[in-house]
Scaffold this motif. Sequence first.
Motif, PDB file in Angstrom:
ATOM      1  N   SER A   1      -5.962 -15.785  -7.688  1.00 47.45           N
ATOM      2  CA  SER A   1      -4.833 -16.593  -7.215  1.00 47.45           C
ATOM      3  C   SER A   1      -5.360 -17.807  -6.482  1.00 47.45           C
ATOM      4  N   ARG A   2      -4.484 -18.772  -6.268  1.00 46.04           N
ATOM      5  CA  ARG A   2      -4.862 -19.989  -5.552  1.00 46.04           C
ATOM      6  C   ARG A   2      -4.733 -19.816  -4.042  1.00 46.04           C
ATOM      7  N   ALA A   3      -3.896 -18.861  -3.644  1.00 44.03           N
ATOM      8  CA  ALA A   3      -3.735 -18.571  -2.220  1.00 44.03           C
ATOM      9  C   ALA A   3      -3.305 -17.119  -2.061  1.00 44.03           C
ATOM     10  N   VAL A   4      -3.569 -16.581  -0.880  1.00 42.16           N
ATOM     11  CA  VAL A   4      -3.197 -15.201  -0.562  1.00 42.16           C
ATOM     12  C   VAL A   4      -2.461 -15.226   0.776  1.00 42.16           C
ATOM     13  N   ILE A   5      -1.336 -14.521   0.857  1.00 44.11           N
ATOM     14  CA  ILE A   5      -0.596 -14.426   2.117  1.00 44.11           C
ATOM     15  C   ILE A   5      -0.637 -12.986   2.610  1.00 44.11           C
ATOM     16  N   ASN A   6      -1.110 -12.840   3.834  1.00 48.25           N
ATOM     17  CA  ASN A   6      -1.195 -11.545   4.497  1.00 48.25           C
ATOM     18  C   ASN A   6       0.072 -11.351   5.321  1.00 48.25           C
ATOM     19  N   ALA A   7       0.988 -10.494   4.814  1.00 49.93           N
ATOM     20  CA  ALA A   7       2.270 -10.242   5.489  1.00 49.93           C
ATOM     21  C   ALA A   7       2.402  -8.751   5.754  1.00 49.93           C
ATOM     22  N   THR A   8       1.369  -8.179   6.363  1.00 41.42           N
ATOM     23  CA  THR A   8       1.302  -6.727   6.508  1.00 41.42           C
ATOM     24  C   THR A   8       1.762  -6.230   7.879  1.00 41.42           C
ATOM     25  N   GLY A   9       2.456  -7.077   8.635  1.00 41.27           N
ATOM     26  CA  GLY A   9       3.028  -6.621   9.898  1.00 41.27           C
ATOM     27  C   GLY A   9       1.963  -6.208  10.899  1.00 41.27           C
TER      28      GLY A   9
ATOM     29  N   ILE B   1      21.905  14.091  14.469  1.00 38.84           N
ATOM     30  CA  ILE B   1      21.620  14.275  13.042  1.00 38.84           C
ATOM     31  C   ILE B   1      20.143  14.050  12.758  1.00 38.84           C
ATOM     32  N   SER B   2      19.614  12.938  13.278  1.00 38.60           N
ATOM     33  CA  SER B   2      18.239  12.556  12.962  1.00 38.60           C
ATOM     34  C   SER B   2      17.728  11.559  13.986  1.00 38.60           C
ATOM     35  N   SER B   3      16.441  11.290  13.906  1.00 33.51           N
ATOM     36  CA  SER B   3      15.819  10.234  14.699  1.00 33.51           C
ATOM     37  C   SER B   3      14.908   9.438  13.788  1.00 33.51           C
ATOM     38  N   PHE B   4      14.555   8.239  14.217  1.00 31.31           N
ATOM     39  CA  PHE B   4      13.517   7.494  13.500  1.00 31.31           C
ATOM     40  C   PHE B   4      12.860   6.517  14.455  1.00 31.31           C
ATOM     41  N   ALA B   5      11.629   6.156  14.148  1.00 34.60           N
ATOM     42  CA  ALA B   5      10.847   5.251  14.987  1.00 34.60           C
ATOM     43  C   ALA B   5      10.192   4.187  14.121  1.00 34.60           C
ATOM     44  N   GLY B   6      10.149   2.965  14.636  1.00 35.75           N
ATOM     45  CA  GLY B   6       9.473   1.864  13.958  1.00 35.75           C
ATOM     46  C   GLY B   6       8.553   1.142  14.919  1.00 35.75           C
ATOM     47  N   VAL B   7       7.588   0.419  14.369  1.00 34.46           N
ATOM     48  CA  VAL B   7       6.600  -0.263  15.200  1.00 34.46           C
ATOM     49  C   VAL B   7       6.698  -1.769  14.970  1.00 34.46           C
ATOM     50  N   ARG B   8       6.956  -2.501  16.044  1.00 32.30           N
ATOM     51  CA  ARG B   8       7.107  -3.952  15.958  1.00 32.30           C
ATOM     52  C   ARG B   8       5.736  -4.626  16.028  1.00 32.30           C
ATOM     53  N   PRO B   9       5.477  -5.606  15.168  1.00 35.30           N
ATOM     54  CA  PRO B   9       4.211  -6.345  15.212  1.00 35.30           C
ATOM     55  C   PRO B   9       4.311  -7.539  16.144  1.00 35.30           C
ATOM     56  N   VAL B  10       4.058  -7.325  17.418  1.00 34.34           N
ATOM     57  CA  VAL B  10       4.228  -8.377  18.423  1.00 34.34           C
ATOM     58  C   VAL B  10       2.868  -8.936  18.824  1.00 34.34           C
TER      59      VAL B  10
ATOM     60  N   LEU C   1      13.592  -9.569  11.844  1.00 33.02           N
ATOM     61  CA  LEU C   1      14.204  -9.367  10.537  1.00 33.02           C
ATOM     62  C   LEU C   1      15.183 -10.498  10.226  1.00 33.02           C
ATOM     63  N   THR C   2      15.941 -10.936  11.218  1.00 36.01           N
ATOM     64  CA  THR C   2      16.970 -11.960  11.006  1.00 36.01           C
ATOM     65  C   THR C   2      16.400 -13.265  10.473  1.00 36.01           C
TER      66      THR C   2
ATOM     67  N   LYS D   1       0.813  -1.211   0.000  1.00 35.32           N
ATOM     68  CA  LYS D   1       0.000   0.000   0.000  1.00 35.32           C
ATOM     69  C   LYS D   1       0.849   1.265   0.000  1.00 35.32           C
ATOM     70  N   GLN D   2       1.994   1.217   0.687  1.00 34.06           N
ATOM     71  CA  GLN D   2       2.880   2.369   0.731  1.00 34.06           C
ATOM     72  C   GLN D   2       4.111   2.056  -0.123  1.00 34.06           C
ATOM     73  N   ASP D   3       5.279   2.445   0.330  1.00 39.22           N
ATOM     74  CA  ASP D   3       6.486   2.086  -0.401  1.00 39.22           C
ATOM     75  C   ASP D   3       7.059   0.807   0.184  1.00 39.22           C
ATOM     76  N   PHE D   4       7.868   0.116  -0.600  1.00 35.41           N
ATOM     77  CA  PHE D   4       8.548  -1.074  -0.102  1.00 35.41           C
ATOM     78  C   PHE D   4       9.377  -0.691   1.133  1.00 35.41           C
ATOM     79  N   ALA D   5       9.258  -1.496   2.175  1.00 37.57           N
ATOM     80  CA  ALA D   5      10.008  -1.312   3.432  1.00 37.57           C
ATOM     81  C   ALA D   5       9.656  -0.022   4.163  1.00 37.57           C
ATOM     82  N   GLN D   6       8.533   0.613   3.825  1.00 41.62           N
ATOM     83  CA  GLN D   6       8.221   1.887   4.466  1.00 41.62           C
ATOM     84  C   GLN D   6       7.851   1.730   5.933  1.00 41.62           C
ATOM     85  N   GLY D   7       7.368   0.547   6.308  1.00 45.75           N
ATOM     86  CA  GLY D   7       7.001   0.328   7.701  1.00 45.75           C
ATOM     87  C   GLY D   7       8.196  -0.074   8.539  1.00 45.75           C
ATOM     88  N   THR D   8       8.016  -1.103   9.332  1.00 48.78           N
ATOM     89  CA  THR D   8       9.030  -1.533  10.294  1.00 48.78           C
ATOM     90  C   THR D   8      10.349  -1.902   9.622  1.00 48.78           C
TER      91      THR D   8
END
Length: 518
Positions: free
Chosen positions: A210-218, A321-330, A361-362, A40-47
């Motif tokens: 499609s034959r299947a759909v995978i929801n990987a939206t974090g 220089i900068s800051s950034f924040a990400g949201v973990r899907p726990v 990520l690992t 929906k957004q850009d690749f890797a734009q989320g977490t």
Amino acid sequence: MSFKDLPKEFDLIVIGGGITGAGILREAVRCGLRTLLVEKQDFAQGTSSRSSKMVHGGLRYLKEGKIFLTKAAVEERCRLLNEAPGLVEKMGFLWPIYKGESPGKHSLEIGLTLYDFMAREKQHEYFHSGKFLLLTPHVRQDKLIGGFKFFDAQVDDARLVMRLINESRDLGGTALNYTAATQILRDEENCAVGVAIQDVETGETFTAASRAVINATGWWAEHLFPSPVEGLHIRPLRGSHILFPAHKLPAAQAVAFAHPVDKRPIFVLPWEGATMVGTTDLDHKDDPWAEPAMSRRELDYIMDGIHGVYPSLQIAESDIISSFAGVRPVLSRGKKDPSQESREHVVWVDKGLVTIIGGKLTTFRLMALDALEASEPFMERIPQHKPGEPIFAPVPAQKPTDDKGLTAQAWRRLYGRYGVKAPQLVEEAPEGALEAVGDTETLYAELPWAAKNETIRRLSDLMLRRTRLGLLTPKGGEEFLDRIIEYCKPYLDWDDERWEEEREAYLELVKKAYSIPA
């Protein structure tokens, strides 16, 4: 790609263009599945562009008894180090030990010994205070009795996602950013049989079967499929970081320490020519569709940690220089402290719709294989997984003979991020573009390459994810924008008015979400 060029049928559709979705796309394409990924957004734009940039087993998971999670992550770390040099790199970590403070020498020795056992190699060593201070001379000396050196690994997380997507495209996979999945299509038996999608800019719509759909939206996953387990839901947890110039906070190796307030591990990491410090771990209750940003509370917390371990450097907020924040899907039942929540992933299956949540990520490759295994019953043909084969296309171990004046390290970095396309990037570089942007390791040539080849829809895509200049340079790289725009103009169909709009929108985003909070 316009929707009119899309096939109407796929074997598999993946929703979500972060590391999990990109890993699934890569494994699915390697299995020979006709696969579409939409984001929906850009690749890797989320977490996946907002992590701590570490590929690691996770020492703290050992303390929590997560032996199998740690072992799997250590094994994946070793694999990625072998398969993606220049993108995933080994990094030394130092952990000071202070008298009367946790963790103690004995407990950390046990954890590091087990860590090494999982890696099948002794990789840690203890140093008494005098020698330890030679390795990191700026740490607090009061009560210092010594410290450990051990190893983990580091990555450019957004470029990891892009390499997976680009190599999947090279093998016939399709990946679309700024394309929303508006509906899961189901047949009369309520089985998922496709997805309705829409371009978020043009409004163009399309229906793909499609034959299947995978929801990987974090952490957005329950918007597509609510949890089937009573009381178990996604708990969005925010982690924030700040970046300093390397000369303000020198770190030849990473330094890990326990925060003086709550004893959570904090990391000081050399990254892309700067020094990054984080992370926090607290509930994120803001609008899920808004850009996450560091809070004042988090900034104070990280600065308190820095001052506690580096008192002599007198680090100030003005140095940031900068800051950034990400949201973990726990996944959580909401009863634990945020730092105690499990990072393991789960898979839910509902008649052709596979939802995967959690993880690290690992371990993205293991998550991808689990998601594909769950989708197999809905496939007309079962994909043949090849777990022993490299997930990345191999690249040369040495720089080309015609090296264009670039160092071996610069070539290693380019091969890591762009794979076999690195020589083409260099060959097509505009005149003068094979020099670094400011004090970073990023070449100007990387920006027109991304503009031409990596589906840029916003200036922020270019500055925050295809490259990381928005994090690594003051004010989001404002002083370099004129030159960057001149290099990229031939490849983006934007008139002067659009360029000015993009510049203003990007700089406003930097102030709002990537600067020091008020």
